[in-house]
Design a protein around this motif. Structure first.
Motif, short mmCIF file in Angstrom:
data_model
loop_
_atom_site.label_atom_id
_atom_site.label_comp_id
_atom_site.label_asym_id
_atom_site.label_seq_id
_atom_site.Cartn_x
_atom_site.Cartn_y
_atom_site.Cartn_z
N ILE A 1 0.84 -1.21 0.00
CA ILE A 1 0.00 0.00 0.00
C ILE A 1 0.87 1.25 0.00
O ILE A 1 0.60 2.21 -0.71
N GLY A 2 1.91 1.26 0.83
CA GLY A 2 2.81 2.40 0.91
C GLY A 2 2.61 3.24 2.15
O GLY A 2 1.74 2.96 2.99
N PRO A 3 3.40 4.31 2.31
CA PRO A 3 3.40 5.10 3.54
C PRO A 3 2.08 5.77 3.90
O PRO A 3 1.93 6.28 5.01
N VAL A 4 1.10 5.81 2.98
CA VAL A 4 -0.21 6.36 3.32
C VAL A 4 -0.83 5.60 4.49
O VAL A 4 -1.68 6.13 5.21
N VAL A 5 -0.37 4.37 4.74
CA VAL A 5 -0.93 3.56 5.81
C VAL A 5 -0.02 3.51 7.04
O VAL A 5 -0.26 2.76 7.97
N LYS A 6 0.98 4.37 7.09
CA LYS A 6 1.85 4.46 8.26
C LYS A 6 1.16 5.23 9.37
O LYS A 6 0.58 6.30 9.15
N CYS A 7 1.25 4.70 10.59
CA CYS A 7 0.69 5.38 11.75
C CYS A 7 1.38 4.85 13.00
O CYS A 7 2.15 3.90 12.94
N SER A 8 1.11 5.50 14.13
CA SER A 8 1.61 4.97 15.40
C SER A 8 0.51 5.08 16.45
O SER A 8 -0.18 6.11 16.49
N PRO A 9 0.35 4.03 17.29
CA PRO A 9 1.00 2.74 17.18
C PRO A 9 0.80 2.14 15.78
O PRO A 9 -0.14 2.51 15.08
N PRO A 10 1.67 1.21 15.40
CA PRO A 10 1.61 0.71 14.03
C PRO A 10 0.52 -0.35 13.84
O PRO A 10 -0.01 -0.91 14.80
N ILE A 11 0.20 -0.60 12.59
CA ILE A 11 -0.72 -1.68 12.24
C ILE A 11 0.04 -3.00 12.35
O ILE A 11 1.07 -3.19 11.69
N ARG A 12 -0.47 -3.90 13.17
CA ARG A 12 0.26 -5.12 13.51
C ARG A 12 -0.23 -6.30 12.65
O ARG A 12 -0.98 -6.11 11.69
N ASP A 13 0.19 -7.53 13.01
CA ASP A 13 -0.06 -8.67 12.12
C ASP A 13 -1.49 -9.20 12.23
O ASP A 13 -2.29 -8.73 13.04
N LYS A 14 -1.81 -10.18 11.38
CA LYS A 14 -3.17 -10.69 11.28
C LYS A 14 -3.64 -11.33 12.58
O LYS A 14 -4.80 -11.16 12.97
N GLU A 15 -2.77 -12.03 13.25
CA GLU A 15 -3.14 -12.64 14.53
C GLU A 15 -3.53 -11.55 15.54
O GLU A 15 -4.50 -11.68 16.28
N ASN A 16 -2.76 -10.49 15.56
CA ASN A 16 -3.06 -9.36 16.42
C ASN A 16 -4.42 -8.76 16.07
O ASN A 16 -5.24 -8.45 16.94
N GLN A 17 -4.67 -8.60 14.76
CA GLN A 17 -5.95 -8.03 14.32
C GLN A 17 -7.12 -8.91 14.77
O GLN A 17 -8.15 -8.40 15.26
#
Length: 455
Positions: free
Chosen positions: A285-301
C-alpha cells in the motif's frame, strides 16, 4: 403536531435494539418515535436502510489554523465535509497539528475563530496537556469549554515550530493528572514508550531499513503495554479519569480491562485501520498507511476483533490524521509522516467488517460509533436515537458494495489507504440536528450548520 421531519420505514437502532419504526424531528431534536406520527414538512423514506445515530468520532485531527506551517493540511471546511459524507455528525478534535496547539485560553479562542462558518459537523474540543501549560493552562481550557484533555507519552511535535504540541514527561503527566482530576474531565492518552521507540527507530534507520514492516518492528507490543500500565498507576495515584487512545494490541486492552475491574476509571478505543489492515500488506500500500501505534499482524488483528466483540473496547475511532501528499511520498517509510486519513470511511467500513462479516449486533455497532464516546465525553445531546436528543442520524445502505475512488473523497488532499478497496455498505444520508448535510443524490450541502460544543 406538524413536525419538521419524519424518517419513515427504516430499521432504527434504539437503546434496546433495532426496530422498524418512524422518527419525528422538531427544532433539531428527536420528539417522537413510533408509527402514524402525523404530518411533517419533510418526509424521508428509509425503506431498506439502517437508521443509526450519527457517528461521534472521538479522535480527529483538524489542522486549522496551520500557522503558515500546515496551511495545506486538512482544514475545517474539507474535514467536516468528509465527516458529513462519511456519516460522522460530531467529533472530538485533537489539540495538536494546528498551530498554535490548543493548550490555553488564547489558543482555544484562535481555534474557535478558525472554524467559524466552516463546519458541516458539530465539534467538541480536546485541550492539550504539555510541559508548558501546567501553570494555569489546564484551568483556562476547562473554563473555555473543552470536553476533555489529551497528552502524548510518545514523542510528538516539531520543536522548530513555536507553539507546536509536545509530549508529556512523567512529572507533567503526574501533575497534569492531579489538575485534570479536579475538573472531573477525562485525560486521553497516546501511550507509547518514547525512549525505546525513538531509539529503535533511530537504529533501524541507521542500519538502512526502509520498509513499513521494519517500522512496525521498531514499535513492538510491549512499548504500548508498558506506558498503559504507567498511565494506570498514575491514575490510581491521582484519581484522574483516563482513556487510552488507539490501542493496537490485545495485550494493551487487557491491561485496561484488568484495571477497570479493579475499580480504576479507565477506558480505551481502537481505530478502524487496526481492524482492517495488517502488517503483511502495508508495504504494498505504501506510507499512506503508516501510523503509530503501528498496524500489527493478522493474529493481532483477530485478537483486537475479539476484544471489540467482547465489549472490552469502548469505541472505535478514525484517528483521522492527514497531511500533504509530499510528506507521505517517501521511498523510506521511516521518513514519511505517520497518520492515516480515515474519517470518511469509519461508518461504512465498520458496518461491513463488524455487522456484515462478523455478526456484530446493530446495538453494539451504534454503541461503538456513537453512544459510548458521547457518554464518556459527556456530549449529552449526542449518541442516541431517543426523545430529546439531537436529531443526528446516519442512514446506511447494507449489502451495497462499492469501490472507493480518490475522487469520492472530500479531503483537501485526496489520499487514503482505503482507495481501491471494495467496501460492502454505503452511507446513503447524513442528518445533523434534523438537517440533511449529505445525501447520495445531492452530495454534501454547503450550508455549514455545524457548531462547536462547549462543555
Amino acid at each position: 403536531m406538524n413536525y419538521d421531519l419524519i424518517i419513515k420505514n427504516g430499521l432504527v437502532i434504539l437503546d434496546n435494539g433495532e426496530v422498524e419504526t418512524d422518527v419525528a424531528v422538531k427544532d433539531g431534536k428527536i420528539v417522537a418515535i413510533g408509527s402514524d406520527l402525523g404530518e411533517a414538512s419533510e418526509v424521508i423514506d428509509a425503506q431498506g436502510l439502517v437508521v443509526s445515530p450519527g457517528m461521534v468520532d472521538a479522535h480527529v485531527h483538524i489542522t486549522d489554523p496551520g500557522g503558515s506551517y500546515r496551511d495545506e493540511w486538512e482544514g475545517y471546511l474539507t474535514g467536516t465535509k468528509a465527516c458529513a459524507k462519511g456519516g460522522v455528525t460530531s467529533f472530538m478534535e485533537m489539540p495538536l497539528n494546528q498551530v498554535p496547539a490548543t493548550v490555553d485560553a488564547a489558543s482555544l479562542k484562535i481555534k474557535y475563530a478558525a472554524g467559524e462558518n466552516k463546519l458541516t459537523a458539530d465539534v467538541a474540543s480536546f485541550g492539550g496537556l504539555v510541559p508548558f501549560n501546567i501553570e494555569g493552562g489546564i484551568q483556562e481550557l476547562d473554563e473555555g469549554g473543552v470536553a476533555a484533555y489529551k497528552c502524548f507519552m510518545a514523542t510528538c511535535g516539531d520543536r522548530s515550530i513555536e507553539g507546536d504540541f509536545m509530549n508529556a514527561d512523567d512529572y507533567t503527566l503526574y501533575e497534569g493528572m492531579k489538575q485534570i482530576a479536579k475538573t472531573g474531565k477525562v485525560l486521553a492518552i497516546h501511550a507509547e514508550n518514547a525512549t525505546i521507540t525513538d531509539k529503535l527507530g533511530e537504529i533501524a534507520y541507521k542500519n538502512g531499513e526502509t520498509t513499513l514492516a521494519a517500522y512496525v518492528a521498531t514499535r513492538p507490543v510491549f512499548t504500548e503495554v508498558e506506558p498503559i500500565r504507567r498511565a494506570i498507576l498514575f491514575a490510581k495515584e491521582t484519581g484522574c479519569r483516563i482513556h487510552i487512545c488507539h490501542v493496537a494490541c490485545p495485550e494493551g486492552v487487557e491491561e485496561v480491562t484488568k484495571a477497570r475491574n479493579e475499580g480504576v476509571d479507565v477506558t480505551c478505543e481502537t481505530c478502524t485501520h487496526y481492524l482492517y489492515f495488517d502488517t503483511s500488506e502495508l508495504d504494498a500500500i505504501g506510507p499512506v498507511v503508516k501510523c503509530s501505534p503501528p498496524i500489527r499482524d493478522k493474529e493481532n488483528q483477530n485478537g483486537m476483533w475479539k476484544k471489540v466483540l467482547a465489549g472490552e473496547i469502548a469505541f472505535v475511532t478514525s484517528d483521522h490524521s492527514p497531511c500533504t501528499p509530499d510528506l507521505k511520498d517517501k521511498e523510506n517509510a521511516f521518513e514519511a509522516w505517520g497518520g492515516i486519513p480515515g474519517v470518511q470511511n469509519n461508518v461504512d467500513v465498520l458496518f461491513d467488517e463488524g455487522v456484515q462479516k462478523r455478526g456484530m449486533s446493530l446495538k453494539m455497532f451504534a454503541d461503538i460509533i456513537a453512544t459510548n464516546p458521547a457518554d464518556l465525553y459527556s456530549l449529552n445531546s449526542k449518541g442516541r436515537i431517543s426523545i430529546g436528543k439531537d436529531a443526528d442520524f446516519v442512514l446506511i445502505k447494507p449489502n451495497a458494495p462499492y469501490t472507493l475512488q480518490a475522487e469520492d473523497l472530500e479531503y483537501k488532499n485526496k489520499i487514503s489507504p482505503y482507495i481501491g478497496r471494495e467496501i460492502g455498505a454505503q452511507v446513503a444520508r447524513t442528518i445533523l440536528r434534523g438537517e440533511t448535510v449529505y445525501s447520495q443524490e445531492d452530495g454534501v450541502v454547503d450550508t455549514r450548520p455545524g457548531q462547536f460544543i462547549l462543555k
